[in-house]
Design an enzyme around this catalytic site. Sequence first.
Site, PDB file in Angstrom:
ATOM      1  N   SER A   1     -40.739 -47.720  30.601  1.00 53.48           N
ATOM      2  CA  SER A   1     -40.551 -47.543  32.040  1.00 53.48           C
ATOM      3  C   SER A   1     -39.936 -46.172  32.273  1.00 53.48           C
ATOM      4  O   SER A   1     -39.157 -45.699  31.448  1.00 53.48           O
ATOM      5  CB  SER A   1     -39.597 -48.601  32.586  1.00 53.48           C
ATOM      6  OG  SER A   1     -38.282 -48.335  32.139  1.00 53.48           O
ATOM      7  N   ASP A   2     -40.288 -45.534  33.400  1.00 54.56           N
ATOM      8  CA  ASP A   2     -39.489 -44.371  33.759  1.00 54.56           C
ATOM      9  C   ASP A   2     -38.070 -44.889  33.978  1.00 54.56           C
ATOM     10  O   ASP A   2     -37.854 -46.085  34.181  1.00 54.56           O
ATOM     11  CB  ASP A   2     -40.030 -43.657  35.008  1.00 54.56           C
ATOM     12  CG  ASP A   2     -39.437 -42.256  35.144  1.00 54.56           C
ATOM     13  OD1 ASP A   2     -38.463 -41.949  34.428  1.00 54.56           O
ATOM     14  OD2 ASP A   2     -39.934 -41.456  35.960  1.00 54.56           O
ATOM     15  N   TRP A   3     -37.122 -43.974  33.959  1.00 55.48           N
ATOM     16  CA  TRP A   3     -35.706 -44.382  33.951  1.00 55.48           C
ATOM     17  C   TRP A   3     -35.345 -45.127  35.248  1.00 55.48           C
ATOM     18  O   TRP A   3     -35.296 -44.544  36.308  1.00 55.48           O
ATOM     19  CB  TRP A   3     -34.835 -43.157  33.694  1.00 55.48           C
ATOM     20  CG  TRP A   3     -34.523 -42.920  32.243  1.00 55.48           C
ATOM     21  CD1 TRP A   3     -33.275 -42.680  31.735  1.00 55.48           C
ATOM     22  CD2 TRP A   3     -35.397 -42.935  31.104  1.00 55.48           C
ATOM     23  NE1 TRP A   3     -33.346 -42.552  30.361  1.00 55.48           N
ATOM     24  CE2 TRP A   3     -34.619 -42.699  29.948  1.00 55.48           C
ATOM     25  CE3 TRP A   3     -36.771 -43.144  30.935  1.00 55.48           C
ATOM     26  CZ2 TRP A   3     -35.155 -42.660  28.663  1.00 55.48           C
ATOM     27  CZ3 TRP A   3     -37.316 -43.102  29.652  1.00 55.48           C
ATOM     28  CH2 TRP A   3     -36.508 -42.865  28.537  1.00 55.48           C
TER      29      TRP A   3
ATOM     30  N   ALA B   1     -37.310 -47.498  36.513  1.00 52.48           N
ATOM     31  CA  ALA B   1     -38.520 -47.812  37.292  1.00 52.48           C
ATOM     32  C   ALA B   1     -38.793 -49.309  37.295  1.00 52.48           C
ATOM     33  O   ALA B   1     -39.659 -49.788  37.998  1.00 52.48           O
ATOM     34  CB  ALA B   1     -39.725 -47.073  36.714  1.00 52.48           C
TER      35      ALA B   1
END
Length: 804
Positions: free
Chosen positions: A229-231, A233
């Site tokens: 996941s993006d940070w 997200a």
Amino acid sequence: MLKHQELIDKMSLTEKIRITSGKDNWRTEEFPRLGIPKITLSDGPHGLRHQEEEQDHLGINESNPATCFPPACLSAASFDEELLYEMGRAIGIEALNDHVEVVLGPGVNIKRNPLCGRNFEYFSEDPYLAAELSTAWIKGLQSVGVGASLKHFALNNQEKNRMKSNSIVDRKAMYDIYLKAFERPVKEGRPYTVMCSYNLVDGVYASENTVLLKDILRDRFGFEGVIVSDWAAMNDKTASMKAGLDLEMPGGADYFDDELEENIRSKRLDEGILDQAVDRILELIIKTARDKHVSEPADTFSIGKHHVLAKKIALESVILLKNEDHILPLRKKEHGTIFVVGALAEKPRFQGAGSSHIIPYRLTSLLDALKEKGVEYTYFEGYSLETGHKPDRFSEDILKAIGKDDTVVFAAGLPDEYESEGFDREHMRLPDEQNELLERIARISSNIIVLLYGGAPVELPWIDRVRGLINLYLPGQAGGEAAADILFGEACPSGKLPETYPLRYNDHVTSEIYGRENYEVGYREGIYVGYRYFDKAKKEVLYPFGYGLSYTSFGYDDLSLSHDRLSREGKGEILISLRIRNTGNVAGKETVQLYVGKTESDGYMTVKDLKGFKKVSLEPGEEKEVMMKLKREDFLQYDLSSGKEMIYEGEYDILIGSSSRDIRLKGTVYISGEPYIKVPVPEFYSRPSGKPSLEDFETLIGKKMPSRISEKPFTVDNTLFEMSEVPQMKIVIRKLSNMLMEASGIKSRNDSAYKVIHAMFMQTPIKRLTLVSPDKMPKYMGEVLVHIANGEFLKAAARTRAKK
Ligand code: BGC
């Protein structure tokens, strides 16, 4: 059977869940009992941002020094895969040295509009160029056993409200433009990880979007690595796992894990899905540990060597956009004193703000480099890089000093606070004071050369009054040396624009809609992104895609194609050859560009697309043969009526150019395939002129654009931004912002680093704020904020008062 079944069998359910979310901001969980070490993921992509102690993910706290290579906005202009490979490899070596196993890059999102605050981190408006260069970067990085994280998947093309905006795009644009940039890097670069984006796509968060993650990334592109996941997200971990996401980052908050465990125990989520994710994470950990031993040892890394590489990449990428009467290169002796004007010559902008911000080992400004060369110059700061800070008397002194025949090198550009991760630019102009000063100098001197700094195009109202223009974009730590070498002809410029420079912002197809919507973002222009719009609409531009001058000139000749037809059967390919000659007096490099377009391109179809390029180095008078190849699959495009990619039968133009608008040689081939059946689309999509309307777009996508449903009462899914109109929240937000400023140690609200964290703070849904806040704000704090926003606290206080 999973690869690491035996190990997985030894793990408890809780351990398996724990390994799917990080240990902290940058590391995965470790299990000494099972011999599973932690691995470290650190930001890139134009250098390593590795933090040992104080952690954040937005470039505020210190990170270990690293080589700052030119960000993608500039390195893309090199049109040189080998260089990108070298950069990736060098970053990999620095990562090994810092014990980092995965570098978070490259970013291949398409530059849909010049105002996207993060364009500097991305390669191009063109998916082919972005895909080729990022594939090379990934291969370079992974050649030393360090994993890449291709990001941000997908349709993340604005920073505004990036955590909650919903990208809505027609299928053809999605496949032909936005996903194309990811396809080759995934299939050929084989990154160890892919990072999902923050935004929603078609109403579903990218982090839990089955169409994106499972159907496209896993099934269609065959991606077998870890999806991270993006940070922060992640929104619903169970949904994410079902869609194929493996690793939640950052970790440490355990926000979702109890719920996940409960869902597995109650069979709402199949444990097999969790095991699959654990297996992929274990494979990543084991692979990075294993591969780094067989690769080049970290001690071969030398700061000096990497500085030289950073300079080489900048030199190969810097773009000469204007050179009237060959004012460039300058000759030291002939020019007498040179006036250098502009604070950026002393304090260059060499990278962008946000998570990719790194601490460079070294930094050379233009002034440093001129001094080093023994060039005599008089420097005036000219303007301030801080907003609202008008330099006193600066312009008057300059105007008095400069004479009519003097040469002026004017360093212009965007200050840090104009463009950054986390927010978009508000307009496409340079700061007014720079434009005004330049105009005033132009009334005196006719020998002005502008050096342009900034991560994306700007309007150039004074372009007719200057004789030279060199675009440095953001040139990395050796940018000053590269600029000086180009100015004085010690290197010959060879960069080509990886995006179109429109005459003015309003010419851009998305100028009326970009950044206006907080939530529902309709990609109304469809496939007409960048030069694809300007070409099809036959609109004049200032500098076209692929454009860039040299100190020499090149002649193109003898185009020959190995076949004039490609049949449906077999895996035919067309070999294209041509001759290129350096017709000038100095050695130089030219990027030969290959564009392909259906000769009859009426309908919802582009006029031409980049399908190949080759950078060739030539001594004066030298001639070389250039070979390129087209395969059948290069003719694939998404067909709206059948919902799949196909090759349309017919004649295609094979165009060889020095830019997208300077086509030097032309051939045709006949490709057998499926008959092209015209889909009825609104007029704009077959003959674009002006801007597409909302109705046009709704007809194209065959549905109404959603409208935002009421968000009250507030929940933990809301952001502080959404609550910011509530009177009591204004006070809370002000207080929290002050605390944020104090905690970050930043003095001014205009500081780009502050603007990034503030944007993140305002735009992150409350529940996810707990994931990124430094001390992992406890869950109940989020709930308290929601209560306050909904007025529950005020009501309770009123009740208490009434009782008294
Ligand atoms: C950015 C990513 C970055 C991550 C970790 C996010 O805010 O969007 O590109 O890799 O933070 O710093």
